[in-house]
Design a protein around this motif. Structure first.
Motif, PDB file in Angstrom:
ATOM      1  N   LEU A 109       0.828  -1.207   0.000  1.00 49.55           N
ATOM      2  CA  LEU A 109       0.000   0.000   0.000  1.00 49.55           C
ATOM      3  C   LEU A 109       0.860   1.253   0.000  1.00 49.55           C
ATOM      4  CD1 LEU A 109      -3.066   1.020   0.438  1.00 49.55           C
ATOM      5  CD2 LEU A 109      -2.311   1.395   2.784  1.00 49.55           C
ATOM      6  N   ASP A 110       1.895   1.287   0.838  1.00 46.52           N
ATOM      7  CA  ASP A 110       2.756   2.470   0.928  1.00 46.52           C
ATOM      8  C   ASP A 110       3.555   2.683  -0.349  1.00 46.52           C
ATOM      9  OD1 ASP A 110       1.872   3.052   3.445  1.00 46.52           O
ATOM     10  OD2 ASP A 110       3.512   2.036   4.474  1.00 46.52           O
ATOM     11  N   VAL A 111       3.957   1.604  -1.000  1.00 49.78           N
ATOM     12  CA  VAL A 111       4.679   1.727  -2.270  1.00 49.78           C
ATOM     13  C   VAL A 111       3.765   2.328  -3.332  1.00 49.78           C
ATOM     14  CG1 VAL A 111       5.691   0.416  -4.165  1.00 49.78           C
ATOM     15  CG2 VAL A 111       6.378  -0.073  -1.818  1.00 49.78           C
ATOM     16  N   LEU A 112       2.539   1.854  -3.410  1.00 49.92           N
ATOM     17  CA  LEU A 112       1.592   2.391  -4.391  1.00 49.92           C
ATOM     18  C   LEU A 112       1.248   3.841  -4.095  1.00 49.92           C
ATOM     19  CD1 LEU A 112      -0.891  -0.618  -4.762  1.00 49.92           C
ATOM     20  CD2 LEU A 112       1.080  -0.050  -6.190  1.00 49.92           C
ATOM     21  N   ALA A 113       1.221   4.207  -2.805  1.00 48.82           N
ATOM     22  CA  ALA A 113       0.871   5.573  -2.406  1.00 48.82           C
ATOM     23  C   ALA A 113       2.068   6.508  -2.402  1.00 48.82           C
ATOM     24  CB  ALA A 113       0.231   5.555  -1.024  1.00 48.82           C
ATOM     25  N   ALA A 114       3.225   6.032  -2.851  1.00 48.01           N
ATOM     26  CA  ALA A 114       4.461   6.837  -2.893  1.00 48.01           C
ATOM     27  C   ALA A 114       4.881   7.272  -1.493  1.00 48.01           C
ATOM     28  CB  ALA A 114       4.291   8.055  -3.810  1.00 48.01           C
ATOM     29  N   ARG A 115       4.703   6.404  -0.519  1.00 48.91           N
ATOM     30  CA  ARG A 115       5.066   6.711   0.858  1.00 48.91           C
ATOM     31  C   ARG A 115       6.291   5.924   1.313  1.00 48.91           C
ATOM     32  NH1 ARG A 115       1.487  10.695   3.461  1.00 48.91           N
ATOM     33  NH2 ARG A 115      -0.046  11.024   1.818  1.00 48.91           N
ATOM     34  N   LYS A 116       6.997   5.311   0.384  1.00 50.76           N
ATOM     35  CA  LYS A 116       8.222   4.597   0.710  1.00 50.76           C
ATOM     36  C   LYS A 116       9.373   5.171  -0.114  1.00 50.76           C
ATOM     37  CE  LYS A 116       8.493   1.474   3.064  1.00 50.76           C
ATOM     38  NZ  LYS A 116       8.754   1.395   4.515  1.00 50.76           N
ATOM     39  N   ASP A 117      10.581   4.907   0.362  1.00 47.86           N
ATOM     40  CA  ASP A 117      11.772   5.420  -0.302  1.00 47.86           C
ATOM     41  C   ASP A 117      11.832   4.898  -1.734  1.00 47.86           C
ATOM     42  OD1 ASP A 117      14.216   6.319  -1.065  1.00 47.86           O
ATOM     43  OD2 ASP A 117      15.346   5.380   0.556  1.00 47.86           O
ATOM     44  N   PRO A 118      11.801   5.779  -2.741  1.00 48.03           N
ATOM     45  CA  PRO A 118      11.796   5.320  -4.141  1.00 48.03           C
ATOM     46  C   PRO A 118      13.099   4.684  -4.585  1.00 48.03           C
ATOM     47  CG  PRO A 118      11.998   7.704  -4.048  1.00 48.03           C
ATOM     48  CD  PRO A 118      11.749   7.248  -2.632  1.00 48.03           C
ATOM     49  N   ARG A 119      14.171   4.850  -3.796  1.00 49.21           N
ATOM     50  CA  ARG A 119      15.452   4.270  -4.198  1.00 49.21           C
ATOM     51  C   ARG A 119      15.430   2.746  -4.193  1.00 49.21           C
ATOM     52  NH1 ARG A 119      19.163   7.474  -0.033  1.00 49.21           N
ATOM     53  NH2 ARG A 119      17.356   6.851   1.240  1.00 49.21           N
ATOM     54  N   GLY A 120      14.556   2.142  -3.419  1.00 48.26           N
ATOM     55  CA  GLY A 120      14.489   0.688  -3.395  1.00 48.26           C
ATOM     56  C   GLY A 120      13.446   0.115  -4.328  1.00 48.26           C
ATOM     57  N   LEU A 121      12.826   0.968  -5.160  1.00 52.56           N
ATOM     58  CA  LEU A 121      11.701   0.556  -5.984  1.00 52.56           C
ATOM     59  C   LEU A 121      12.106   0.417  -7.441  1.00 52.56           C
ATOM     60  CD1 LEU A 121       8.613   0.076  -6.240  1.00 52.56           C
ATOM     61  CD2 LEU A 121       8.377   2.537  -6.558  1.00 52.56           C
ATOM     62  N   SER A 122      11.649  -0.651  -8.054  1.00 48.28           N
ATOM     63  CA  SER A 122      11.789  -0.838  -9.498  1.00 48.28           C
ATOM     64  C   SER A 122      10.449  -1.285 -10.050  1.00 48.28           C
ATOM     65  CB  SER A 122      12.878  -1.862  -9.825  1.00 48.28           C
ATOM     66  OG  SER A 122      12.545  -3.139  -9.309  1.00 48.28           O
ATOM     67  N   GLY A 123      10.208  -0.979 -11.304  1.00 51.01           N
ATOM     68  CA  GLY A 123       8.922  -1.260 -11.912  1.00 51.01           C
ATOM     69  C   GLY A 123       8.213   0.028 -12.275  1.00 51.01           C
ATOM     70  N   ASP A 124       6.965  -0.073 -12.661  1.00 48.44           N
ATOM     71  CA  ASP A 124       6.192   1.089 -13.117  1.00 48.44           C
ATOM     72  C   ASP A 124       4.862   1.157 -12.394  1.00 48.44           C
ATOM     73  OD1 ASP A 124       7.725   2.189 -15.651  1.00 48.44           O
ATOM     74  OD2 ASP A 124       7.770   0.000 -15.782  1.00 48.44           O
ATOM     75  N   ILE A 125       4.518   2.374 -11.974  1.00 46.60           N
ATOM     76  CA  ILE A 125       3.212   2.646 -11.372  1.00 46.60           C
ATOM     77  C   ILE A 125       2.548   3.741 -12.201  1.00 46.60           C
ATOM     78  CG2 ILE A 125       1.981   3.409  -9.315  1.00 46.60           C
ATOM     79  CD1 ILE A 125       4.269   2.348  -7.639  1.00 46.60           C
ATOM     80  N   LEU A 126       1.380   3.446 -12.750  1.00 44.17           N
ATOM     81  CA  LEU A 126       0.705   4.356 -13.670  1.00 44.17           C
ATOM     82  C   LEU A 126      -0.628   4.805 -13.094  1.00 44.17           C
ATOM     83  CD1 LEU A 126       1.241   2.371 -17.007  1.00 44.17           C
ATOM     84  CD2 LEU A 126       2.805   3.970 -15.898  1.00 44.17           C
ATOM     85  N   ILE A 127      -1.024   6.009 -13.446  1.00 45.53           N
ATOM     86  CA  ILE A 127      -2.348   6.538 -13.124  1.00 45.53           C
ATOM     87  C   ILE A 127      -3.073   6.767 -14.439  1.00 45.53           C
ATOM     88  CG2 ILE A 127      -3.674   8.334 -11.982  1.00 45.53           C
ATOM     89  CD1 ILE A 127      -1.990   6.782 -10.049  1.00 45.53           C
TER      90      ILE A 127
END
Length: 657
Positions: free
Chosen positions: A90-108
């Motif tokens: 939930l926090d990853v989808l809501a942009a509430r986690k550190d983006p440095r550990g994230l890979s992939g794409d989230i689209l609106i």
């Protein structure tokens, strides 16, 4: 991860004509199309450190693994065991986690997730961050004032607030302070709904609520989803009356997806896979039994030999089997068929940027509302204020009485200096309690700033002016006025207000010390004993200097490190310069003194090498001001770093072993 540096408009579906009317504004976030959130091949890693300070080992742990899905307008539930996966997703989808550990794409709606998504979407944290000393309406008004555009009139904002309160059945409780868990949760939701953002994230919104309240909260969210809002929330183990309201269900465990699709198709999916379902069982309990490897829902082909396996190993195997089973299912194929076209539209021109915080109101407007809320918060503790004022007054009366009774013409100068020293000690001791100013509101600050309520600068200055000033300066002024009224104060108006100004500067400077150590991420690691030791040692040196000139000269270098020293010297300079303690009508009393008597304040100050010129007074205040500014800058910088760490949130560790 792809993103866009420009503010992106998030669409929203048209409202049902039967719904209560809502305000039309020129706000860029008030839109008329659906908001569909899709995520493609999401992986999330966190850095974990172990060991001692000088031999720490760092390793990367994968928290989310190859997660894809789509969240449409409606109730989108994320379920799973209590291993941290559902809240993390939930926090990853809501942009509430550190983006440095994230890979992939989230689209609106097929476009890259906007950099300021945290400001253009709603988020209700699991731990309520409402101000419990304010009423329900005042909390919602604060959110509306700082998050709705300035182009809206007061009447428009008031009308929207009333609509939200009525929708959440809070209109009859609008003037009640949200003390209960249930009322706090509904107030938190109201603070997000008032902005009318098309996407709303909620982290375990039913935690700690009874069944009746849970049903009420989910029903309201269901009503909002029918208006076209995309509601995404994590939940642990909902009862069937709640589960049947879900539109979409995502089952996650150990960072992997067990199922993603329409909620009402999940039961048939697991039954077709060979799991035995008891018709009297709650589907949510059934799913969690499967994920946890419970004996109540085993595959028909499972052998009894598995009973001897270690529990964690068995759960890991169950999780792997379920993830692989879903990846090979027709449900997964349907989902990929829907996702791939969305991802293909935005592949061109892909670029990543850092997350951005945007505010819709100016600095001074934010500052005024923060000060206003801080003052209301202080008024919310009338008993504490009365108790503190009473204690301060009693201590001042006792101290004033003692010095009044013990007044001695032979040692009048020394007695006045001792009184000033006690006043300095009072300011230092009371100043040590201000370290909690930013600590208590840390979670609220991180949530509100990330959501675009205000800038760090307006919050910092507003807390100092609206919270620190009345809490620290008013008791200090009361204490000083009472003591000096009883013991004799300079009758000159200029001298009196100069003394009050000196007390205020000393109070602010001493309060800055614990603030500079109590605003950062590791504030708890800094023991308050260090601050106590510093002030007690410096006060001890200043106190001993009243009786030994040589001690003061031998330890003269300490004065450059001593905040109490500068305040003590300034108070002595203001109080003693121009004072004559041996007037002619007291000649008989003074003649009975056996020892040397200092009749003027200048004599006393000269012995201690204190500069008698006006600069001898003002240089101490200038030094206090410089120290205060430096310490407050350190506090502000710590808040800035704390803001950058806003994504980090304690997530219960889970094991893949």
């Amino acid at each position: 991860m792809s993103s866009n540096i420009d503010p992106v408009t998030i669409p929203m579906i048209e409202r049902n004509p039967s719904d209560p009317p809502e305000m039309d504004t020129s706000d860029q976030n008030t839109l008329t199309e659906e908001a569909v959130l899709s995520f493609h091949n999401i992986n999330y890693q966190e850095i974990v450190q172990s060991g001692f300070a000088f031999c720490k080992k760092t390793c990367m742990i994968e928290r989310l693994s190859n997660i894809s899905g789509i969240m449409k307008p409606g109730l989108n539930a994320i379920m799973g065991p209590q291993d941290g996966s559902r809240s993390l997703l939930l926090d990853v989808l809501a942009a509430r986690k550190d983006p440095r550990g994230l890979s992939g794409d989230i689209l609106i709606s097929g476009k890259p997730r906007p950099a300021n998504l945290t400001c253009t979407s709603g988020y209700v944290p699991q731990n309520d961050v409402v101000m419990h000393t304010l009423t329900v309406r005042e909390n919602v008004e604060f959110s509306a004032a700082l998050r709705l555009p300035m182009t809206m009139t007061r009447d428009e904002k008031r009308r929207r607030i009333n609509e939200v309160l009525e929708l959440l059945h809070l209109d009859k409780e609008s003037n009640v302070k949200p003390r209960s868990k249930e009322l706090s949760k509904r107030t938190s939701i109201a603070m997000e709904l008032v902005t009318e953002h098309p996407i709303l994230f909620l982290d375990d919104p039913t935690t700690g609520l009874d069944l009746s309240t849970t049903t009420d909260v989910i029903s309201v969210l269901k009503m909002m989803s029918r208006r076209g809002r995309t509601i995404i929330f994590s939940i642990n183990q909902p009862p069937y009356p709640i589960f049947r309201l879900f539109d979409s269900l995502t089952l996650v465990a150990s960072g992997k997806v067990m199922f993603h699709g329409p909620a009402q198709e999940a039961l048939e999916y697991f039954k077709s896979a060979g799991y035995n379902y008891d018709s009297h069982n709650n589907p949510a309990d059934f799913f969690l039994d499967i994920i946890n490897g419970s004996f109540s829902a085993l595959l028909d082909t499972e052998e009894d030999g598995h009973d001897d396996k270690d529990l964690s190993e068995r759960q890991h195997q169950v999780t792997e089997n379920l993830a692989n089973m879903y990846a090979q299912s027709s449900e997964y194929s349907k989902m990929r068929t829907e996702l791939d076209p969305l991802l293909g539209k935005q592949n061109a021109g892909r670029r990543s940027v850092s997350e951005a915080i945007t505010c819709v109101t100016p600095f001074w407007y934010q500052l005024g509302w923060i000060i206003h809320r801080s003052l209301k918060n202080i008024k919310g503790f009338p008993r504490i204020i009365i108790i503190k004022a009473t204690i301060t007054a009693i201590v001042a009366l006792v101290l004033g009485t003692v010095f009044h009774v013990l007044q001695n013409d032979c040692t009048a100068v020394q007695g006045r200096a001792a009184l000033l020293f006690l006043l300095t000690s009072f300011e230092c001791i009371t100043g040590m309690t201000t370290g909690e100013l930013f600590v208590i509101d840390r979670d609220r600050f991180l949530h509100e700033h990330t959501s675009g309520y205000y800038r760090v600068s307006s919050y910092f200055l507003g807390k100092l002016l609206g919270d620190l000033v009345p809490r620290r300066l008013l008791p200090s002024i009361i204490f000083t006025v009472i003591v000096f009224s009883m013991t004799g104060v300079i009758t000159d108006v200029k001298g009196f207000f100069t003394m009050i100004f000196t007390i205020m500067m000393l109070a602010c400077c001493t309060s800055s010390v614990p603030l500079s150590l109590g605003a950062g991420e590791n504030a708890a690691a800094v023991p308050t004993e260090l601050i106590t030791i510093y002030f007690m040692f410096m006060l001890l040196i200043s106190g001993l200097s009243l009786y030994s000139v040589n001690l003061m000269r031998d330890l003269s270098w300490i004065k450059y490190l001593s905040i109490p020293h500068y305040g003590f010297i300034a108070l002595q300079h203001n109080e003693l310069v121009g004072q004559n303690f041996c007037p002619e009508h007291k000649a008989a009393e003074v003649s009975r003194c056996h020892n040397f008597v200092m009749c003027t304040g200048e004599e006393f100050l000269t012995i201690w090498d204190i500069d008698l010129s006006p600069w001898g007074f003002w240089k101490n205040l200038v030094t206090l001001t410089c120290i205060m500014i430096i310490l407050l800058l350190i506090t502000y910088v710590q808040l800035l770093f704390l803001k950058k760490k806003r994504y980090f949130k304690i997530t219960p560790p889970f094991s893949f072993n």
